[in-house]
Design a protein around this motif. Structure first.
Motif, PDB file in Angstrom:
ATOM      1  N   ARG A 188       0.845  -1.193   0.000  1.00 55.88           N
ATOM      2  CA  ARG A 188       0.000   0.000   0.000  1.00 55.88           C
ATOM      3  C   ARG A 188       0.876   1.238   0.000  1.00 55.88           C
ATOM      4  NH1 ARG A 188      -1.038   2.670   5.015  1.00 55.88           N
ATOM      5  NH2 ARG A 188      -0.258   1.564   6.864  1.00 55.88           N
ATOM      6  N   THR A 189       0.331   2.317  -0.513  1.00 59.54           N
ATOM      7  CA  THR A 189       1.065   3.575  -0.610  1.00 59.54           C
ATOM      8  C   THR A 189       1.066   4.274   0.744  1.00 59.54           C
ATOM      9  OG1 THR A 189       0.463   3.814  -2.938  1.00 59.54           O
ATOM     10  CG2 THR A 189       1.181   5.804  -1.778  1.00 59.54           C
ATOM     11  N   LEU A 190       2.239   4.680   1.202  1.00 59.12           N
ATOM     12  CA  LEU A 190       2.358   5.453   2.436  1.00 59.12           C
ATOM     13  C   LEU A 190       2.472   6.941   2.159  1.00 59.12           C
ATOM     14  CD1 LEU A 190       4.848   3.267   4.522  1.00 59.12           C
ATOM     15  CD2 LEU A 190       2.376   3.420   4.773  1.00 59.12           C
ATOM     16  N   ALA A 191       3.099   7.281   1.057  1.00 60.98           N
ATOM     17  CA  ALA A 191       3.314   8.678   0.664  1.00 60.98           C
ATOM     18  C   ALA A 191       3.686   8.658  -0.811  1.00 60.98           C
ATOM     19  CB  ALA A 191       4.428   9.313   1.503  1.00 60.98           C
ATOM     20  N   PRO A 192       3.660   9.817  -1.477  1.00 66.67           N
ATOM     21  CA  PRO A 192       4.115   9.825  -2.876  1.00 66.67           C
ATOM     22  C   PRO A 192       5.518   9.229  -2.994  1.00 66.67           C
ATOM     23  CG  PRO A 192       3.075  11.923  -2.311  1.00 66.67           C
ATOM     24  CD  PRO A 192       3.183  11.140  -1.025  1.00 66.67           C
ATOM     25  N   ASP A 193       5.674   8.285  -3.916  1.00 67.60           N
ATOM     26  CA  ASP A 193       6.954   7.620  -4.166  1.00 67.60           C
ATOM     27  C   ASP A 193       7.434   6.764  -2.994  1.00 67.60           C
ATOM     28  OD1 ASP A 193       7.158   8.852  -6.736  1.00 67.60           O
ATOM     29  OD2 ASP A 193       7.888  10.681  -5.764  1.00 67.60           O
ATOM     30  N   LEU A 194       6.516   6.346  -2.122  1.00 65.78           N
ATOM     31  CA  LEU A 194       6.898   5.483  -1.015  1.00 65.78           C
ATOM     32  C   LEU A 194       5.814   4.429  -0.804  1.00 65.78           C
ATOM     33  CD1 LEU A 194       8.844   4.773   1.281  1.00 65.78           C
ATOM     34  CD2 LEU A 194       7.592   6.381   2.733  1.00 65.78           C
ATOM     35  N   THR A 195       6.216   3.155  -0.900  1.00 57.08           N
ATOM     36  CA  THR A 195       5.271   2.041  -0.801  1.00 57.08           C
ATOM     37  C   THR A 195       5.679   1.099   0.319  1.00 57.08           C
ATOM     38  OG1 THR A 195       4.814   2.148  -3.177  1.00 57.08           O
ATOM     39  CG2 THR A 195       4.215   0.114  -2.050  1.00 57.08           C
ATOM     40  N   LEU A 196       4.696   0.678   1.097  1.00 58.59           N
ATOM     41  CA  LEU A 196       4.895  -0.367   2.101  1.00 58.59           C
ATOM     42  C   LEU A 196       4.639  -1.712   1.445  1.00 58.59           C
ATOM     43  CD1 LEU A 196       5.189  -1.302   5.113  1.00 58.59           C
ATOM     44  CD2 LEU A 196       2.699  -1.092   5.243  1.00 58.59           C
ATOM     45  N   VAL A 197       5.568  -2.654   1.607  1.00 62.32           N
ATOM     46  CA  VAL A 197       5.453  -3.984   0.998  1.00 62.32           C
ATOM     47  C   VAL A 197       5.546  -5.035   2.097  1.00 62.32           C
ATOM     48  CG1 VAL A 197       6.417  -5.601  -0.682  1.00 62.32           C
ATOM     49  CG2 VAL A 197       6.520  -3.133  -1.122  1.00 62.32           C
ATOM     50  N   ARG A 198       4.673  -6.035   2.016  1.00 62.78           N
ATOM     51  CA  ARG A 198       4.670  -7.157   2.960  1.00 62.78           C
ATOM     52  C   ARG A 198       4.947  -8.443   2.168  1.00 62.78           C
ATOM     53  NH1 ARG A 198      -0.309  -4.235   4.283  1.00 62.78           N
ATOM     54  NH2 ARG A 198      -0.017  -3.026   6.205  1.00 62.78           N
ATOM     55  N   PRO A 199       6.204  -8.810   1.977  1.00 66.98           N
ATOM     56  CA  PRO A 199       6.527  -9.923   1.073  1.00 66.98           C
ATOM     57  C   PRO A 199       6.318 -11.307   1.665  1.00 66.98           C
ATOM     58  CG  PRO A 199       8.394  -8.394   1.378  1.00 66.98           C
ATOM     59  CD  PRO A 199       7.412  -8.130   2.454  1.00 66.98           C
ATOM     60  N   LEU A 200       5.980 -11.417   2.965  1.00 71.04           N
ATOM     61  CA  LEU A 200       5.909 -12.733   3.611  1.00 71.04           C
ATOM     62  C   LEU A 200       4.483 -13.240   3.802  1.00 71.04           C
ATOM     63  CD1 LEU A 200       8.613 -12.479   6.436  1.00 71.04           C
ATOM     64  CD2 LEU A 200       8.905 -13.009   4.008  1.00 71.04           C
ATOM     65  N   LEU A 201       3.518 -12.697   3.099  1.00 76.56           N
ATOM     66  CA  LEU A 201       2.131 -13.066   3.353  1.00 76.56           C
ATOM     67  C   LEU A 201       1.770 -14.481   2.899  1.00 76.56           C
ATOM     68  CD1 LEU A 201       0.120  -9.779   2.657  1.00 76.56           C
ATOM     69  CD2 LEU A 201       0.944 -10.704   4.829  1.00 76.56           C
ATOM     70  N   ALA A 202       2.663 -15.153   2.201  1.00 75.35           N
ATOM     71  CA  ALA A 202       2.430 -16.558   1.847  1.00 75.35           C
ATOM     72  C   ALA A 202       3.154 -17.505   2.809  1.00 75.35           C
ATOM     73  CB  ALA A 202       2.890 -16.822   0.412  1.00 75.35           C
ATOM     74  N   ILE A 203       3.793 -16.940   3.846  1.00 71.93           N
ATOM     75  CA  ILE A 203       4.625 -17.714   4.764  1.00 71.93           C
ATOM     76  C   ILE A 203       4.030 -17.641   6.172  1.00 71.93           C
ATOM     77  CG2 ILE A 203       6.914 -17.779   5.855  1.00 71.93           C
ATOM     78  CD1 ILE A 203       8.056 -16.746   3.187  1.00 71.93           C
ATOM     79  N   SER A 204       3.998 -18.755   6.874  1.00 69.24           N
ATOM     80  CA  SER A 204       3.406 -18.792   8.203  1.00 69.24           C
ATOM     81  C   SER A 204       4.437 -18.453   9.279  1.00 69.24           C
ATOM     82  CB  SER A 204       2.826 -20.177   8.485  1.00 69.24           C
ATOM     83  OG  SER A 204       3.871 -21.122   8.647  1.00 69.24           O
ATOM     84  N   ARG A 205       3.929 -18.178  10.475  1.00 70.24           N
ATOM     85  CA  ARG A 205       4.820 -17.867  11.591  1.00 70.24           C
ATOM     86  C   ARG A 205       5.662 -19.084  11.977  1.00 70.24           C
ATOM     87  NH1 ARG A 205       1.225 -15.890  14.857  1.00 70.24           N
ATOM     88  NH2 ARG A 205       1.453 -13.779  14.031  1.00 70.24           N
ATOM     89  N   SER A 206       5.106 -20.275  11.876  1.00 69.36           N
ATOM     90  CA  SER A 206       5.892 -21.468  12.193  1.00 69.36           C
ATOM     91  C   SER A 206       7.046 -21.633  11.207  1.00 69.36           C
ATOM     92  CB  SER A 206       5.003 -22.711  12.182  1.00 69.36           C
ATOM     93  OG  SER A 206       4.421 -22.910  10.900  1.00 69.36           O
ATOM     94  N   GLU A 207       6.851 -21.230   9.961  1.00 68.16           N
ATOM     95  CA  GLU A 207       7.924 -21.319   8.965  1.00 68.16           C
ATOM     96  C   GLU A 207       9.020 -20.298   9.231  1.00 68.16           C
ATOM     97  OE1 GLU A 207       5.965 -22.887   4.827  1.00 68.16           O
ATOM     98  OE2 GLU A 207       5.235 -20.942   5.563  1.00 68.16           O
ATOM     99  N   THR A 208       8.654 -19.099   9.666  1.00 63.43           N
ATOM    100  CA  THR A 208       9.705 -18.105   9.965  1.00 63.43           C
ATOM    101  C   THR A 208      10.549 -18.575  11.145  1.00 63.43           C
ATOM    102  OG1 THR A 208       8.365 -16.715  11.469  1.00 63.43           O
ATOM    103  CG2 THR A 208       8.248 -16.226   9.103  1.00 63.43           C
ATOM    104  N   ALA A 209       9.916 -19.222  12.131  1.00 60.33           N
ATOM    105  CA  ALA A 209      10.675 -19.745  13.269  1.00 60.33           C
ATOM    106  C   ALA A 209      11.635 -20.839  12.817  1.00 60.33           C
ATOM    107  CB  ALA A 209       9.720 -20.279  14.332  1.00 60.33           C
ATOM    108  N   ALA A 210      11.172 -21.707  11.933  1.00 60.94           N
ATOM    109  CA  ALA A 210      12.017 -22.795  11.442  1.00 60.94           C
ATOM    110  C   ALA A 210      13.209 -22.260  10.662  1.00 60.94           C
ATOM    111  CB  ALA A 210      11.191 -23.740  10.573  1.00 60.94           C
ATOM    112  N   LEU A 211      12.990 -21.225   9.854  1.00 59.57           N
ATOM    113  CA  LEU A 211      14.112 -20.659   9.092  1.00 59.57           C
ATOM    114  C   LEU A 211      15.134 -20.030  10.030  1.00 59.57           C
ATOM    115  CD1 LEU A 211      14.291 -18.907   5.759  1.00 59.57           C
ATOM    116  CD2 LEU A 211      15.225 -17.703   7.718  1.00 59.57           C
ATOM    117  N   CYS A 212      14.654 -19.285  11.041  1.00 64.17           N
ATOM    118  CA  CYS A 212      15.584 -18.655  11.977  1.00 64.17           C
ATOM    119  C   CYS A 212      16.449 -19.702  12.675  1.00 64.17           C
ATOM    120  CB  CYS A 212      14.823 -17.815  13.000  1.00 64.17           C
ATOM    121  SG  CYS A 212      14.119 -16.288  12.337  1.00 64.17           S
ATOM    122  N   ALA A 213      15.822 -20.822  13.033  1.00 61.08           N
ATOM    123  CA  ALA A 213      16.585 -21.900  13.678  1.00 61.08           C
ATOM    124  C   ALA A 213      17.614 -22.485  12.715  1.00 61.08           C
ATOM    125  CB  ALA A 213      15.635 -22.982  14.177  1.00 61.08           C
ATOM    126  N   ALA A 214      17.201 -22.720  11.475  1.00 54.34           N
ATOM    127  CA  ALA A 214      18.114 -23.315  10.489  1.00 54.34           C
ATOM    128  C   ALA A 214      19.262 -22.382  10.133  1.00 54.34           C
ATOM    129  CB  ALA A 214      17.332 -23.696   9.233  1.00 54.34           C
TER     130      ALA A 214
END
Length: 326
Positions: free
Chosen positions: A154-180
């Protein structure tokens, strides 16, 4: 396939499918020190060379916890080891709620990005966050805009966009990656405190739903949010075609009367957000203008704010501001 490789593939696929984080972009990565933001940092840093991104880390210290300064130092150390720029902001007053903290955090991230000429801000929101937010907003009585819950960007300001690239990834998967990847997670004790409604949804409601209704409830809720996101985007585009910003803040009643109620309300909401951006527009303000679509000429709405109201001057609904020349 290892968890690190699997998530890198899933991450890269999301970037391609949704045209996120283009090559040569300047990306400010919001890193709290928790598992989700560390996973985000790891995935972006792994793809940086190939995509030729310029990246930096930003950390916002709400000062809610006694160890918040130590957490900030931990994130700074991560940036220093990776030899990337680090930016920090510390709250100078007590933030009284989750909403206030979120508003302050986005304001600080925007300030950092604009000052240092980043065009993208990334956050580590996951599929799990998206499911929780949908339920949270549902219980608050939100419409489709609230229920679509954490879009990909979503747009936060002109020429500035907020991006959420992990919306296909679960919290359990982020924990597993951090451990690995041997990433040291800085645990946030407030995430376990059940006085916060979002924590009760996370630790009590969703596990109950998974046990008694649908083991894949998180995926199902996230898919619902995704479908609503696409619907909202289409409706927003259609509503925007029904009015245009003008020197005189007004809506054409005849144009709106010919439209379905859903588009009427959405166009009115867009109109109010444009001319009263400092006000959080809710159902009540929108309905006050909606009633003027069929009201007699010279009818006036009840106050929209302490110094703003609307009035019928057929064929227009005109926004009136106290002290402004009309």
């Amino acid at each position: 396939m290892t968890i690190a490789k699997s998530l890198q593939v899933k991450f890269n696929q999301a970037l391609r499918d949704r045209n996120l984080l283009p090559a040569h972009a300047k990306i400010l990565i919001a890193v709290s020190g928790g598992q989700d933001s560390l996973c985000l940092w790891h995935l972006i840093s792994q793809a940086q060379a190939q995509r030729q991104w310029q990246i930096a880390i930003a950390h916002c210290d709400h000062r809610w916890r006694a160890d918040s300064a130590d957490c900030a130092a931990h994130v700074r150390s991560l940036a220093e080891r990776a030899q990337v720029p680090y930016f920090a902001r510390v709250a100078d007053q007590q933030l009284c709620s989750e909403a206030a903290a979120r508003e302050w955090r986005y304001r600080m991230l925007t300030e950092i990005a604009q000052t240092h000429h980043f065009n993208l801000i990334t956050t580590g929101h996951t599929r799990s966050d998206r499911a929780e937010t949908l339920l949270y907003n549902l219980m608050r009585g939100s419409g489709s805009d609230g229920l679509q819950a954490l879009g990909w960007q979503r747009t936060l300001a002109p020429d500035l966009t907020l991006v959420r690239p992990l919306l296909a990834i679960s919290r359990s998967e982020t924990a597993a990656l951090c451990a690995a990847a041997h990433l040291e997670i800085w645990s946030d004790s407030t995430n376990q405190q059940l006085q916060y409604r979002r924590n009760r949804i996370r630790h009590q409601l969703i596990p109950y739903m998974a046990t008694h209704f649908n083991p894949q409830v998180e995926i199902a809720l996230s898919q619902t949010a995704e479908l609503l996101d696409e619907d909202v985007l289409y409706l927003e585009q259609q509503a925007q075609a029904l009015w245009q910003p003008d020197h005189f803040p007004r809506l054409n009643r005849q144009t709106l009367q010919a439209q379905p109620i859903a588009l009427q309300r959405r166009a009115i909401r867009q109109f109010l957000r444009h001319y009263l951006p400092q006000v959080s527009m809710g159902y009540g303000q929108v309905e006050r203008l909606s009633r003027l679509l069929t009201a007699p000429n010279r009818s006036r709405s009840s106050p929209l704010t302490s110094d703003a109201w609307a009035e019928v001057n057929h064929p227009w609904i005109e926004l009136k501001l106290a002290g402004a020349s009309q």
